[in-house]
Design a protein around this motif. Structure first.
Motif, PDB file in Angstrom:
ATOM      1  N   MET A 128      35.089  46.021  38.396  1.00  0.00           N
ATOM      2  CA  MET A 128      34.922  44.775  39.156  1.00  0.00           C
ATOM      3  C   MET A 128      35.269  44.907  40.640  1.00  0.00           C
ATOM      4  O   MET A 128      36.005  45.796  41.056  1.00  0.00           O
ATOM      5  CB  MET A 128      35.769  43.660  38.530  1.00  0.00           C
ATOM      6  N   ILE A 129      34.668  43.984  41.414  1.00  0.00           N
ATOM      7  CA  ILE A 129      35.055  43.821  42.821  1.00  0.00           C
ATOM      8  C   ILE A 129      36.180  42.783  42.784  1.00  0.00           C
ATOM      9  O   ILE A 129      35.991  41.683  42.234  1.00  0.00           O
ATOM     10  CB  ILE A 129      33.870  43.280  43.649  1.00  0.00           C
ATOM     11  N   SER A 130      37.354  43.126  43.307  1.00  0.00           N
ATOM     12  CA  SER A 130      38.484  42.200  43.152  1.00  0.00           C
ATOM     13  C   SER A 130      38.357  40.975  44.055  1.00  0.00           C
ATOM     14  O   SER A 130      37.676  41.012  45.089  1.00  0.00           O
ATOM     15  CB  SER A 130      39.811  42.923  43.368  1.00  0.00           C
ATOM     16  N   ILE A 132      28.607  38.550  37.292  1.00  0.00           N
ATOM     17  CA  ILE A 132      29.380  37.769  36.320  1.00  0.00           C
ATOM     18  C   ILE A 132      30.817  37.671  36.836  1.00  0.00           C
ATOM     19  O   ILE A 132      31.393  38.669  37.301  1.00  0.00           O
ATOM     20  CB  ILE A 132      29.398  38.463  34.920  1.00  0.00           C
ATOM     21  N   CYS A 133      31.393  36.482  36.760  1.00  0.00           N
ATOM     22  CA  CYS A 133      32.764  36.296  37.226  1.00  0.00           C
ATOM     23  C   CYS A 133      33.759  36.756  36.172  1.00  0.00           C
ATOM     24  O   CYS A 133      33.539  36.587  34.964  1.00  0.00           O
ATOM     25  CB  CYS A 133      33.009  34.825  37.564  1.00  0.00           C
ATOM     26  N   VAL A 134      34.865  37.316  36.662  1.00  0.00           N
ATOM     27  CA  VAL A 134      35.939  37.780  35.783  1.00  0.00           C
ATOM     28  C   VAL A 134      37.104  36.812  35.950  1.00  0.00           C
ATOM     29  O   VAL A 134      37.535  36.551  37.081  1.00  0.00           O
ATOM     30  CB  VAL A 134      36.387  39.220  36.171  1.00  0.00           C
ATOM     31  N   ILE A 135      37.554  36.248  34.812  1.00  0.00           N
ATOM     32  CA  ILE A 135      38.632  35.249  34.906  1.00  0.00           C
ATOM     33  C   ILE A 135      39.793  35.600  33.969  1.00  0.00           C
ATOM     34  O   ILE A 135      39.620  36.320  32.990  1.00  0.00           O
ATOM     35  CB  ILE A 135      38.111  33.812  34.588  1.00  0.00           C
ATOM     36  N   GLU A 156      42.019  31.610  36.086  1.00  0.00           N
ATOM     37  CA  GLU A 156      42.214  32.107  37.454  1.00  0.00           C
ATOM     38  C   GLU A 156      41.149  33.160  37.753  1.00  0.00           C
ATOM     39  O   GLU A 156      40.793  33.957  36.885  1.00  0.00           O
ATOM     40  CB  GLU A 156      43.635  32.638  37.704  1.00  0.00           C
ATOM     41  N   PHE A 157      40.672  33.139  39.010  1.00  0.00           N
ATOM     42  CA  PHE A 157      39.560  33.999  39.398  1.00  0.00           C
ATOM     43  C   PHE A 157      40.064  35.395  39.753  1.00  0.00           C
ATOM     44  O   PHE A 157      40.870  35.554  40.672  1.00  0.00           O
ATOM     45  CB  PHE A 157      38.846  33.359  40.597  1.00  0.00           C
ATOM     46  N   ASP A 158      39.575  36.414  39.018  1.00  0.00           N
ATOM     47  CA  ASP A 158      40.027  37.791  39.252  1.00  0.00           C
ATOM     48  C   ASP A 158      39.026  38.619  40.058  1.00  0.00           C
ATOM     49  O   ASP A 158      39.399  39.617  40.670  1.00  0.00           O
ATOM     50  CB  ASP A 158      40.282  38.499  37.919  1.00  0.00           C
ATOM     51  N   GLY A 159      37.728  38.233  40.015  1.00  0.00           N
ATOM     52  CA  GLY A 159      36.722  39.006  40.740  1.00  0.00           C
ATOM     53  C   GLY A 159      35.354  38.877  40.089  1.00  0.00           C
ATOM     54  O   GLY A 159      35.129  37.961  39.298  1.00  0.00           O
TER      55      GLY A 159
END
Ligand code: AMP
Length: 148
Positions: A18-20, A116-119, A124-127
């Motif tokens: 992921m892109i942080s 795709i968002c990583v939560i 909470e938003f991680d990247g």
């Protein structure tokens, strides 16, 4: 052909791909659409994540949705964009990933979405994970398996 390498990909996790969050352009759900359009134009992205003031993920806003919203009966009415919030127009129903999901989980979700968002457990938003990152890995696996 990619069988050997696919074992490696299965153990590769979203957190490694992921892109942080600090490197991801985003807008806040309370921002006016005018601000979101500026961010999208300046970054060159067609969509970005929407977060709330506690940095939790709420959805995605796209240029297309904003332009649709600004379309009046016969012409674009850009002055409408200052009065509508991102929250009213964003898409809240998008798939997400967790940091410990695998490369394959990400690959499946990225078939229909450019990122795709990583939560985390409390949203909470991680990247984000992007198609580009996944395709780079597929290309690397292909070349590694070819050179064996
Ligand atoms: P890519 O696969 O790199 O073309 O990225 C796909 C999409 O992910 C882009 O069109 C953007 O919507 C989003 N994206 C990629 N990188 C970023 C970033 N640093 N900040 C915000 N959105 C991004």
């Amino acid at each position: 052909m990619l069988q050997l390498e696919s074992e490696k990909n299965e153990t590769l996790l979203v957190k490694d791909l992921m892109i942080s969050s600090e490197k991801v352009a985003h807008v806040q759900s309370g921002n006016p659409l005018e601000h979101a359009l500026l961010v999208l134009i300046k970054t060159g992205y067609s969509s970005v994540p929407v977060l709330n003031s506690r940095f939790q993920f709420e959805g995605i806003i796209s240029k297309t949705k904003i332009l649709e919203e600004s379309l009046g009966l016969e012409q674009f009415e850009m002055n409408r964009l200052g009065d509508i919030s991102v929250r009213e127009v964003m898409d809240p129903d998008v798939p997400c990933l967790k940091k410990n999901h695998t490369f394959i989980d990400a690959l499946h979700k990225l078939i229909d979405h450019p990122f795709i968002c990583v939560i985390g457990d409390n949203d909470e938003f991680d990247g984000i994970v992007t198609r580009r990152e996944i395709l780079k890995n597929v290309s690397k696996s292909y070349h590694e398996s070819k050179n064996k």
